[in-house]
Structures are given as C-alpha cells and as structure tokens.
Enzyme design. Structure first.
Site, PDB file in Angstrom:
ATOM      1  N   HIS A   1       1.770   4.379  -3.206  1.00 37.48           N
ATOM      2  CA  HIS A   1       1.519   5.960  -3.038  1.00 37.48           C
ATOM      3  C   HIS A   1       2.732   6.554  -3.748  1.00 37.48           C
ATOM      4  O   HIS A   1       2.417   7.437  -4.576  1.00 37.48           O
ATOM      5  CB  HIS A   1       1.347   6.277  -1.606  1.00 37.48           C
ATOM      6  CG  HIS A   1       0.300   6.091  -0.930  1.00 37.48           C
ATOM      7  ND1 HIS A   1      -0.957   6.686  -1.330  1.00 37.48           N
ATOM      8  CD2 HIS A   1       0.063   5.567   0.256  1.00 37.48           C
ATOM      9  CE1 HIS A   1      -2.047   6.650  -0.501  1.00 37.48           C
ATOM     10  NE2 HIS A   1      -1.514   5.819   0.439  1.00 37.48           N
TER      11      HIS A   1
ATOM     12  N   HIS B   1       0.907  -1.129   0.052  1.00 34.05           N
ATOM     13  CA  HIS B   1       0.111  -0.056  -0.032  1.00 34.05           C
ATOM     14  C   HIS B   1       0.962   1.394   0.048  1.00 34.05           C
ATOM     15  O   HIS B   1       0.627   2.181  -0.822  1.00 34.05           O
ATOM     16  CB  HIS B   1      -0.862  -0.080   1.204  1.00 34.05           C
ATOM     17  CG  HIS B   1      -1.815   1.324   1.314  1.00 34.05           C
ATOM     18  ND1 HIS B   1      -3.065   1.443   0.977  1.00 34.05           N
ATOM     19  CD2 HIS B   1      -1.472   2.496   1.900  1.00 34.05           C
ATOM     20  CE1 HIS B   1      -3.602   2.604   1.281  1.00 34.05           C
ATOM     21  NE2 HIS B   1      -2.546   3.309   1.921  1.00 34.05           N
ATOM     22  N   GLU B   2       1.754   1.403   0.927  1.00 33.35           N
ATOM     23  CA  GLU B   2       2.771   2.628   1.059  1.00 33.35           C
ATOM     24  C   GLU B   2       3.604   2.661  -0.265  1.00 33.35           C
ATOM     25  O   GLU B   2       3.571   3.865  -0.660  1.00 33.35           O
ATOM     26  CB  GLU B   2       3.397   2.529   2.081  1.00 33.35           C
ATOM     27  CG  GLU B   2       2.873   2.425   3.580  1.00 33.35           C
ATOM     28  CD  GLU B   2       1.908   3.759   3.645  1.00 33.35           C
ATOM     29  OE1 GLU B   2       2.322   5.023   3.296  1.00 33.35           O
ATOM     30  OE2 GLU B   2       0.955   3.587   3.942  1.00 33.35           O
TER      31      GLU B   2
END
Length: 254
Positions: free
Chosen positions: A114, A110-111
């Site tokens: 970004h 997820h990170e």
C-alpha cells in the site's frame, strides 16, 4: 492522471507526496501516543520475528528510506498497518493468524505494498476528484440538489460507489505486489497467503477483526490468489533463493 502499479489502471492523484508524508507524520504521532505503553521490547521473540521477516522483505519491496517498526501487545487486535514514512505497526493478535514467518510475510508484504503504491496519496485525492466532477456537472448540465446528491452518492457514499470501487482496487494491487513481488522474491512460500486468508475468514465468523474491516475476505479475492499462485511459485524458483527453498524443503522433509 497517472498509471497505477501492477494493474496499470489510470488514477487521479492531485495531492503531493509531501502532503502524503505530512499525513504519515500526523498518523505516526497519534499511533505512538495511543500505543506507547503497549510496544514490545526489541528482545521480545515477537519483535524479533517481525524483524527477521522485514529483513528479507524490504530489499524486494521498493520502499525507499529508513524503516521503523513496532509490535503492539494486544492479543485481541488482529491488525497490522504501514504509515507513510515507512512506519510499520504489527499487533500481537494477528500472529496466530499468520501462524509462521511465511504467513507474517504475506500480511507485511500486503501492507508495505500500500505504501509502495502510494494508496494514501491517491485516497486523499478522491474528494477533490468528486468535487471536480460535481463542479463540471452543475456547470454544464444541472445545478439542482438532486444532481448534487447523485454525484456525492455515486462518488463517495454508496457501497458500489466509484470511491469504493477504487479502494477495492487498492487491495488487489497490494495483494499482487505482496504475493508476486515481495513474498516470492524473498524466499517465502506464496501458498501461505491462501492459508492466512482462510484462517482470517474463520476468525471473521465469530467477530470481525479490524484487519477485515478494510481488507474483506471474499471468494473473488481468494480466487485471484489461486490464479496468481503458479506465477508466484515460478517467480520464486527464478529468484536467487530458489535453490535455498529447495534445500529447505529437503531438510524439512527429513
């Protein structure tokens, strides 16, 4: 204007990738200054665990260039983040929430997403978009203080403002990329992503972790994960690691 990855939504980006990189360098310097004395040694098992997960995730991430990661010893901090320039920080406090390497892969995927989607670059462009809209509105419609306040509130301040709506889409895109691309193609169990958010929600009942202040857990988010899960499992089966996953499940069951 350009299309965002995954969702295909139109988005306004007016700052350059060079500016985003500069923001990343500044953030990295601050992070290293703040956490320098808490960085775990490379031989620490938690550092090694993050390294193993990244070794599998990164080839399927879309990140370009060298990657640097640090694990910060702070058991009270349930957080992880990736700074532009591929600088990854993981706090030891989030490890119990992850529970295993599959869970850690869901957080890191997820990170990293970004960064891949350049959400920092887009977020840095939002004030310019609001200023542009405000300028056009005052020129063509009204130059009153009431209009100015309305545009600022709708654009940036209110909980349901356009800026908040756009930032919410960052989370959807990062969830989608992290689950369907990175986790599934890197031989990690996509179902662990749901379990991680369940554990995060339980932690949220006692105190709001830093991670949840920018990554809220809500029913819509969990519902999206459930909707994406069959596709993620299918992508995992179609990937080169499909056979490896089946063997692993066989031996784990024995």
């Amino acid at each position: 204007m350009e299309r965002a990855p995954v969702t295909g939504r139109w988005r306004f980006v007016c700052v350059s990738e060079e500016y985003e990189a500069e923001l990343g360098r500044t953030s990295y310097e601050h992070a290293m200054e703040d956490y320098r004395d808490q960085i775990l040694r490379p031989d620490d098992p938690r550092h090694k665990m993050v390294g193993r997960v990244l070794e599998r995730l990164l080839p399927n991430s879309g990140l370009k260039g060298d990657v640097e990661f640090h694990v910060i010893e702070d058991d009270d901090e349930l957080n992880a983040f990736v700074i532009p320039g591929n600088k990854i920080f993981v706090f030891s406090g989030i490890m119990p929430i992850c529970n295993n390497e599959d869970g850690l892969a869901s957080i890191l995927g997820h990170e990293i997403a970004h960064n891949v989607a350049h959400h920092v670059q887009e977020n840095a462009s939002l004030p310019y978009l609001t200023t542009l809209i405000l300028g056009l509105a005052t020129f063509f419609v009204d130059n009153s203080a009431q209009l100015t306040q309305f545009v600022l509130s709708y654009g940036l301040e209110l909980p349901n403002s356009r800026a908040q709506e756009v930032r919410s889409s960052y989370q959807t895109e990062a969830d989608h990329l992290g689950l369907l691309v990175m986790m599934a193609k890197s031989c990690y169990n996509p179902e662990e992503a749901l379990k991680v958010w369940d554990r995060m929600a339980e932690a949220d009942q006692s105190a709001t972790p830093q991670f949840l202040s920018t990554h809220p857990t809500d029913r819509n988010r969990l519902k999206r994960f459930q909707q994406w899960l069959p596709e993620a499992i299918e992508k995992q089966a179609q990937s080169q690691c499909g056979h490896m996953t089946q063997h692993c499940q066989y031996f784990c069951a024995c």
